[in-house]
Write a protein that holds these residues in place. Sequence first.
Motif, short mmCIF file in Angstrom:
data_model
loop_
_atom_site.label_atom_id
_atom_site.label_comp_id
_atom_site.label_asym_id
_atom_site.label_seq_id
_atom_site.Cartn_x
_atom_site.Cartn_y
_atom_site.Cartn_z
N SER A 18 -2.09 4.59 -7.34
CA SER A 18 -3.32 4.68 -6.55
C SER A 18 -4.25 5.66 -7.22
O SER A 18 -3.85 6.43 -8.11
CB SER A 18 -2.99 5.13 -5.11
OG SER A 18 -2.42 6.43 -5.13
N THR A 45 -19.16 6.34 -0.02
CA THR A 45 -19.66 4.97 0.04
C THR A 45 -21.14 4.98 0.42
O THR A 45 -21.70 6.02 0.81
CB THR A 45 -18.88 4.15 1.06
OG1 THR A 45 -19.09 4.73 2.37
CG2 THR A 45 -17.39 4.16 0.74
N ARG A 95 0.83 -1.21 0.00
CA ARG A 95 0.00 0.00 0.00
C ARG A 95 0.86 1.26 0.00
O ARG A 95 0.61 2.20 -0.76
CB ARG A 95 -0.94 -0.01 1.22
CG ARG A 95 -1.98 -1.12 1.19
CD ARG A 95 -2.99 -0.94 2.32
NE ARG A 95 -3.77 0.28 2.14
CZ ARG A 95 -4.83 0.38 1.35
NH1 ARG A 95 -5.26 -0.65 0.65
NH2 ARG A 95 -5.49 1.52 1.26
N LEU A 108 -7.53 4.79 -3.11
CA LEU A 108 -7.64 3.37 -3.34
C LEU A 108 -6.35 2.84 -3.95
O LEU A 108 -5.74 3.47 -4.82
CB LEU A 108 -8.81 3.06 -4.28
CG LEU A 108 -10.19 3.58 -3.84
CD1 LEU A 108 -11.24 3.18 -4.86
CD2 LEU A 108 -10.54 3.05 -2.45
N ASP A 149 -10.79 8.40 -4.85
CA ASP A 149 -12.23 8.19 -5.05
C ASP A 149 -12.99 9.20 -4.20
O ASP A 149 -12.97 9.14 -2.97
CB ASP A 149 -12.61 6.76 -4.65
CG ASP A 149 -14.08 6.45 -4.95
OD1 ASP A 149 -14.77 7.33 -5.51
OD2 ASP A 149 -14.53 5.34 -4.60
N ARG A 160 -11.36 8.98 -0.60
CA ARG A 160 -10.58 7.79 -0.26
C ARG A 160 -9.50 7.56 -1.32
O ARG A 160 -9.75 7.75 -2.51
CB ARG A 160 -11.49 6.56 -0.20
CG ARG A 160 -12.57 6.62 0.88
CD ARG A 160 -13.49 5.41 0.76
NE ARG A 160 -14.17 5.39 -0.52
CZ ARG A 160 -14.51 4.28 -1.16
NH1 ARG A 160 -14.19 3.10 -0.65
NH2 ARG A 160 -15.15 4.33 -2.31
N LEU A 211 -7.54 -0.94 -11.23
CA LEU A 211 -8.48 0.13 -10.90
C LEU A 211 -8.54 1.12 -12.06
O LEU A 211 -7.63 1.15 -12.90
CB LEU A 211 -8.01 0.87 -9.63
CG LEU A 211 -7.99 0.07 -8.32
CD1 LEU A 211 -7.35 0.92 -7.22
CD2 LEU A 211 -9.41 -0.34 -7.91
#
Length: 467
Positions: A63, A70, A54, A88, A66, A86, A108
Amino acid sequence: MNVQEVYGPGLLLVGVGFVLITLWGVWRIVRYVRADKETRRSIRQAVRIRAGWRRLARMAGLSVTDRTPTFLASLNTNERAELKPRELVPSIATTADRFGVIIRVKLLPKVGIDELQAKARFLAAAWGCVRVSVRPDKPGCAVLRAVRCDPLTTQTAFEPSGQPPDDLTQWPVGVDEYAEPVSIGVKDTSGATVAGRAGGGKSVLLNGLISRYAPSPAVQFAVADGKVSHASEGDYADVLPRLFAHVGDDLKEANDLFNRLVRLRRDRSSVIRRVLGVVNMWRIGPTPSWPLVVVVIDEAHTFFRDHKGSDAKTKKLAALAAENARLVEDLVKKGRSVGIFTVLATQKATGDAIPTFIRDVCGAALSFAQRTTEASVAALGEDIRNWPDADPVALQGAEYVGVASMAVEGREGFTRVRTPWVDEVSVAWVAGLTRHLTQDPARLLAELIGPSLHKVPDIADDGSGAV
């Protein structure tokens, strides 16, 4: 209602979960302990890759932000609450082997194949790898191959098991620089050429081919070896019991063998529809009664060389060499559909060693080390000039013995491949174990359709299978 009635099911689930986690942990420990030294190093590397992924992905720009809330965040009715975006990161899963780690990445938006390929060198440096490759996997996923130790300079070995191969349509030739397996398709392939200077690995590769296919009754072998004068000599003496025919450097004996194989090709062509119900044997595959015939012609220039001279002996040799070329051309151009696969090996695959009307119709080509780029071009074609890193000229030194360059179907350019070493004792063992499978394909064909075909010579009764 007592406490046991309330918490009983929950405690049971916790217990089951604990047992499963314990079993998983024990399995991982056992796998680590049983692994060889190099695989253990790769397992530890895989742990480090997962632990730091990460952070590394963010540093590498792999990365995506976003800003869409949610579902749970959208239920927040507090208008003053600020919804934080966020960041991701693609999720990964790892698999370790003795050469390194395979990382499967779930892509992604804005983090796809191109982005991963652009960061391959950065990832290799961060993970302490020789190189990292990136290729597509199933839709929405990619596979990263992190190579910890260079497969091209790591000696590998093939140990025959004595069991028939599962797939007769592929000839596994080794692993590439990313430790991925590389094969030559035998199915519907007219033939193959193998080039490279002496001691580069040609004969080991071809002995490996015979040893790999020997346990199958659906494959038969014939060898013409231009380096020796007798079947009991040279690189193929150990596999002699598994060959239905073998000749040395005598042009007349080779001519007799090539004529015999061409007759087989013609006979098969004339009856294939009636016997098999198809016009291409590969639609149903090889069988013990209609086997794949692998013809190996080593030091091929011996049989095709243009002899110069006006005396009777030289003229006779020149005529034999010219007819040999014509007969082998027939095998390569017309043998594919009836199950004849011809492999021609020589040091320099120039037009005088393997006539271009034979060389250029072979469906596969590979080359071990060469001394000049012109020799590389003769073996692999003009396009090798556009891929200097894969030029066989660069395969000098003891560490590259057994490494070849080749074009791989479905890949751009050329690929360097480490071919496995095959021990002579293992070669002799598997040939002796499978000698009872040696059959003359012409005799098998005659048994299928009756005595109307050409009379075929008897296989030598010395148990060698050679003629």
